[in-house]
Design a protein around this motif. Structure first.
Motif, PDB file in Angstrom:
ATOM      1  N   GLU A  99       0.837  -1.201   0.000  1.00  0.00           N
ATOM      2  CA  GLU A  99       0.000   0.000   0.000  1.00  0.00           C
ATOM      3  C   GLU A  99       0.873   1.253   0.000  1.00  0.00           C
ATOM      4  OE1 GLU A  99      -3.467   2.171   2.632  1.00  0.00           O
ATOM      5  OE2 GLU A  99      -3.064   0.055   2.993  1.00  0.00           O
ATOM      6  N   GLU A 100       2.027   1.178   0.652  1.00  0.00           N
ATOM      7  CA  GLU A 100       2.935   2.325   0.687  1.00  0.00           C
ATOM      8  C   GLU A 100       3.432   2.673  -0.711  1.00  0.00           C
ATOM      9  OE1 GLU A 100       3.189  -0.241   2.990  1.00  0.00           O
ATOM     10  OE2 GLU A 100       2.188   1.008   4.485  1.00  0.00           O
ATOM     11  N   GLN A 101       3.730   1.655  -1.526  1.00  0.00           N
ATOM     12  CA  GLN A 101       4.175   1.909  -2.895  1.00  0.00           C
ATOM     13  C   GLN A 101       3.071   2.618  -3.687  1.00  0.00           C
ATOM     14  OE1 GLN A 101       5.155  -2.296  -3.551  1.00  0.00           O
ATOM     15  NE2 GLN A 101       7.157  -1.626  -4.302  1.00  0.00           N
ATOM     16  N   LEU A 102       1.851   2.139  -3.526  1.00  0.00           N
ATOM     17  CA  LEU A 102       0.720   2.726  -4.250  1.00  0.00           C
ATOM     18  C   LEU A 102       0.459   4.154  -3.788  1.00  0.00           C
ATOM     19  CD1 LEU A 102      -1.785  -0.276  -4.250  1.00  0.00           C
ATOM     20  CD2 LEU A 102      -0.085   0.336  -5.990  1.00  0.00           C
ATOM     21  N   ARG A 103       0.472   4.366  -2.469  1.00  0.00           N
ATOM     22  CA  ARG A 103       0.240   5.704  -1.924  1.00  0.00           C
ATOM     23  C   ARG A 103       1.315   6.680  -2.390  1.00  0.00           C
ATOM     24  NH1 ARG A 103      -3.511   6.694   1.623  1.00  0.00           N
ATOM     25  NH2 ARG A 103      -4.523   5.009   2.730  1.00  0.00           N
ATOM     26  N   ALA A 104       2.561   6.234  -2.360  1.00  0.00           N
ATOM     27  CA  ALA A 104       3.657   7.107  -2.774  1.00  0.00           C
ATOM     28  C   ALA A 104       3.460   7.558  -4.219  1.00  0.00           C
ATOM     29  CB  ALA A 104       4.992   6.397  -2.607  1.00  0.00           C
ATOM     30  N   PHE A 105       3.076   6.628  -5.088  1.00  0.00           N
ATOM     31  CA  PHE A 105       2.858   6.977  -6.488  1.00  0.00           C
ATOM     32  C   PHE A 105       1.657   7.917  -6.639  1.00  0.00           C
ATOM     33  CE2 PHE A 105       0.759   6.223 -10.593  1.00  0.00           C
ATOM     34  CZ  PHE A 105       1.777   6.627 -11.446  1.00  0.00           C
ATOM     35  N   ALA A 106       0.537   7.556  -6.044  1.00  0.00           N
ATOM     36  CA  ALA A 106      -0.696   8.341  -6.223  1.00  0.00           C
ATOM     37  C   ALA A 106      -0.572   9.741  -5.648  1.00  0.00           C
ATOM     38  CB  ALA A 106      -1.883   7.610  -5.588  1.00  0.00           C
ATOM     39  N   TYR A 107       0.036   9.854  -4.456  1.00  0.00           N
ATOM     40  CA  TYR A 107       0.082  11.163  -3.804  1.00  0.00           C
ATOM     41  C   TYR A 107       1.246  12.037  -4.274  1.00  0.00           C
ATOM     42  CZ  TYR A 107      -3.811   9.785  -0.948  1.00  0.00           C
ATOM     43  OH  TYR A 107      -5.055   9.397  -0.542  1.00  0.00           O
ATOM     44  N   SER A 108       2.212  11.445  -4.961  1.00  0.00           N
ATOM     45  CA  SER A 108       3.276  12.275  -5.533  1.00  0.00           C
ATOM     46  C   SER A 108       3.006  12.579  -7.005  1.00  0.00           C
ATOM     47  CB  SER A 108       4.635  11.586  -5.376  1.00  0.00           C
ATOM     48  OG  SER A 108       4.694  10.419  -6.181  1.00  0.00           O
ATOM     49  N   PHE A 109       1.982  11.955  -7.572  1.00  0.00           N
ATOM     50  CA  PHE A 109       1.674  12.102  -8.992  1.00  0.00           C
ATOM     51  C   PHE A 109       1.500  13.563  -9.383  1.00  0.00           C
ATOM     52  CE2 PHE A 109      -0.929  12.200 -12.775  1.00  0.00           C
ATOM     53  CZ  PHE A 109      -0.382  11.193 -13.535  1.00  0.00           C
ATOM     54  N   GLU A 110       0.719  14.289  -8.612  1.00  0.00           N
ATOM     55  CA  GLU A 110       0.433  15.692  -8.920  1.00  0.00           C
ATOM     56  C   GLU A 110       1.708  16.531  -8.909  1.00  0.00           C
ATOM     57  OE1 GLU A 110      -3.109  18.810  -7.750  1.00  0.00           O
ATOM     58  OE2 GLU A 110      -2.709  17.116  -6.452  1.00  0.00           O
ATOM     59  N   ASP A 111       2.637  16.202  -8.018  1.00  0.00           N
ATOM     60  CA  ASP A 111       3.890  16.946  -7.935  1.00  0.00           C
ATOM     61  C   ASP A 111       4.803  16.662  -9.127  1.00  0.00           C
ATOM     62  OD1 ASP A 111       2.990  17.851  -5.467  1.00  0.00           O
ATOM     63  OD2 ASP A 111       4.017  16.257  -4.376  1.00  0.00           O
ATOM     64  N   GLU A 112       4.660  15.483  -9.729  1.00  0.00           N
ATOM     65  CA  GLU A 112       5.511  15.081 -10.851  1.00  0.00           C
ATOM     66  C   GLU A 112       5.079  15.724 -12.173  1.00  0.00           C
ATOM     67  OE1 GLU A 112       7.923  12.345 -10.632  1.00  0.00           O
ATOM     68  OE2 GLU A 112       7.676  12.422  -8.464  1.00  0.00           O
ATOM     69  N   VAL A 113       3.807  16.016 -12.290  1.00  0.00           N
ATOM     70  CA  VAL A 113       3.276  16.577 -13.539  1.00  0.00           C
ATOM     71  C   VAL A 113       3.651  18.057 -13.609  1.00  0.00           C
ATOM     72  CG1 VAL A 113       1.175  17.042 -14.859  1.00  0.00           C
ATOM     73  CG2 VAL A 113       1.387  14.920 -13.563  1.00  0.00           C
ATOM     74  N   GLN A 114       4.225  18.455 -14.725  1.00  0.00           N
ATOM     75  CA  GLN A 114       4.725  19.816 -14.881  1.00  0.00           C
ATOM     76  C   GLN A 114       3.774  20.732 -15.644  1.00  0.00           C
ATOM     77  OE1 GLN A 114       7.669  20.712 -13.389  1.00  0.00           O
ATOM     78  NE2 GLN A 114       7.541  18.665 -12.525  1.00  0.00           N
ATOM     79  N   THR A 115       2.573  20.251 -15.927  1.00  0.00           N
ATOM     80  CA  THR A 115       1.610  21.049 -16.679  1.00  0.00           C
ATOM     81  C   THR A 115       0.349  21.268 -15.844  1.00  0.00           C
ATOM     82  OG1 THR A 115       0.642  19.064 -17.668  1.00  0.00           O
ATOM     83  CG2 THR A 115       2.413  20.137 -18.890  1.00  0.00           C
ATOM     84  N   PRO A 116      -0.444  22.289 -16.154  1.00  0.00           N
ATOM     85  CA  PRO A 116      -1.676  22.516 -15.383  1.00  0.00           C
ATOM     86  C   PRO A 116      -2.800  21.539 -15.731  1.00  0.00           C
ATOM     87  CG  PRO A 116      -1.393  24.236 -17.023  1.00  0.00           C
ATOM     88  CD  PRO A 116      -0.171  23.382 -17.083  1.00  0.00           C
ATOM     89  N   GLU A 117      -2.668  20.846 -16.879  1.00  0.00           N
ATOM     90  CA  GLU A 117      -3.671  19.874 -17.313  1.00  0.00           C
ATOM     91  C   GLU A 117      -2.999  18.592 -17.746  1.00  0.00           C
ATOM     92  OE1 GLU A 117      -7.236  22.511 -19.319  1.00  0.00           O
ATOM     93  OE2 GLU A 117      -5.999  21.273 -20.593  1.00  0.00           O
ATOM     94  N   ILE A 118      -3.730  17.484 -17.593  1.00  0.00           N
ATOM     95  CA  ILE A 118      -3.245  16.185 -18.052  1.00  0.00           C
ATOM     96  C   ILE A 118      -4.450  15.384 -18.510  1.00  0.00           C
ATOM     97  CG2 ILE A 118      -3.334  15.127 -15.757  1.00  0.00           C
ATOM     98  CD1 ILE A 118      -0.764  13.572 -16.583  1.00  0.00           C
ATOM     99  N   SER A 119      -4.279  14.589 -19.549  1.00  0.00           N
ATOM    100  CA  SER A 119      -5.394  13.778 -20.042  1.00  0.00           C
ATOM    101  C   SER A 119      -5.525  12.525 -19.178  1.00  0.00           C
ATOM    102  CB  SER A 119      -5.167  13.381 -21.503  1.00  0.00           C
ATOM    103  OG  SER A 119      -4.087  12.475 -21.603  1.00  0.00           O
ATOM    104  N   SER A 120      -6.721  12.004 -19.105  1.00  0.00           N
ATOM    105  CA  SER A 120      -6.935  10.772 -18.350  1.00  0.00           C
ATOM    106  C   SER A 120      -6.147   9.622 -18.994  1.00  0.00           C
ATOM    107  CB  SER A 120      -8.422  10.431 -18.269  1.00  0.00           C
ATOM    108  OG  SER A 120      -8.995  10.323 -19.553  1.00  0.00           O
ATOM    109  N   GLU A 121      -5.953   9.679 -20.305  1.00  0.00           N
ATOM    110  CA  GLU A 121      -5.159   8.660 -20.995  1.00  0.00           C
ATOM    111  C   GLU A 121      -3.704   8.685 -20.521  1.00  0.00           C
ATOM    112  OE1 GLU A 121      -7.189  10.789 -22.672  1.00  0.00           O
ATOM    113  OE2 GLU A 121      -8.703   9.422 -23.453  1.00  0.00           O
ATOM    114  N   GLU A 122      -3.170   9.888 -20.315  1.00  0.00           N
ATOM    115  CA  GLU A 122      -1.796  10.026 -19.843  1.00  0.00           C
ATOM    116  C   GLU A 122      -1.654   9.505 -18.406  1.00  0.00           C
ATOM    117  OE1 GLU A 122       2.307  11.035 -19.689  1.00  0.00           O
ATOM    118  OE2 GLU A 122       0.931  10.605 -21.324  1.00  0.00           O
ATOM    119  N   ILE A 123      -2.653   9.758 -17.586  1.00  0.00           N
ATOM    120  CA  ILE A 123      -2.629   9.226 -16.218  1.00  0.00           C
ATOM    121  C   ILE A 123      -2.605   7.704 -16.264  1.00  0.00           C
ATOM    122  CG2 ILE A 123      -3.937   9.003 -14.062  1.00  0.00           C
ATOM    123  CD1 ILE A 123      -4.966  11.869 -14.573  1.00  0.00           C
ATOM    124  N   GLY A 124      -3.457   7.122 -17.104  1.00  0.00           N
ATOM    125  CA  GLY A 124      -3.484   5.664 -17.247  1.00  0.00           C
ATOM    126  C   GLY A 124      -2.156   5.111 -17.748  1.00  0.00           C
TER     127      GLY A 124
END
Length: 148
Positions: free
Chosen positions: A81-106
């Motif tokens: 669960e820690e691996q999943l949480r780390a990815f999900a909660y740091s995801f927003e910090d990793e993205v360098q744009t104000p918008e992202i497509s749902s396809e890119e998230i997938g």
């Protein structure tokens, strides 16, 4: 904070600490009604990352939604669960744009899961890529085998 187990409105903070990267505060809470414990995360929100859905609708990124999808894909698999949480909660910090497509998230989620667990990767891919036949499953699995 409302209890996720019994929906009681009150809980007390048992323990607080900064996350590893210092961008969030992790709080262990205890429900005053049912006495069960749960974890919350507090982080500063400057501008919400906007997700552009397939139909063109825009909505604010929700790491809990990403975490839910990853958790379903990794159920009964050797991914913590820690691996999943780390990815999900740091995801927003990793993205360098104000918008992202749902396809890119997938796509990024699949790239995260692929080296961790191939079964979880296939499970996630089956929903993300909307497999509509057994042949699509087999094709994806063959692609995994070819890369190994």
């Amino acid at each position: 904070m409302k209890c996720p187990y019994c929906s009681a409105p009150d809980s007390k903070v048992v323990n607080s600490r900064s996350s590893d990267d210092g961008t969030a505060i992790r709080r262990r809470r205890e429900c005053l009604a049912c006495a069960r414990r749960f974890t919350t995360y507090e982080r500063a929100q400057l501008e919400p990352l906007m997700v552009v859905k397939r139909g063109g609708v825009r909505q604010a990124f929700n790491p809990d939604k990403l975490l839910r999808g990853l958790t379903l894909a990794t159920e009964k698999r050797p991914v913590t669960e820690e691996q999943l949480r780390a990815f999900a909660y740091s995801f927003e910090d990793e993205v360098q744009t104000p918008e992202i497509s749902s396809e890119e998230i997938g796509r990024r989620a699949m790239n995260f899961l692929k080296p961790l667990d191939e079964v979880a990767y296939i499970r996630f891919a089956s929903v993300y890529r909307d497999f509509d036949s057994l042949e699509r499953f087999i094709e994806e699995i063959r692609g995994l085998k070819d890369e190994s």
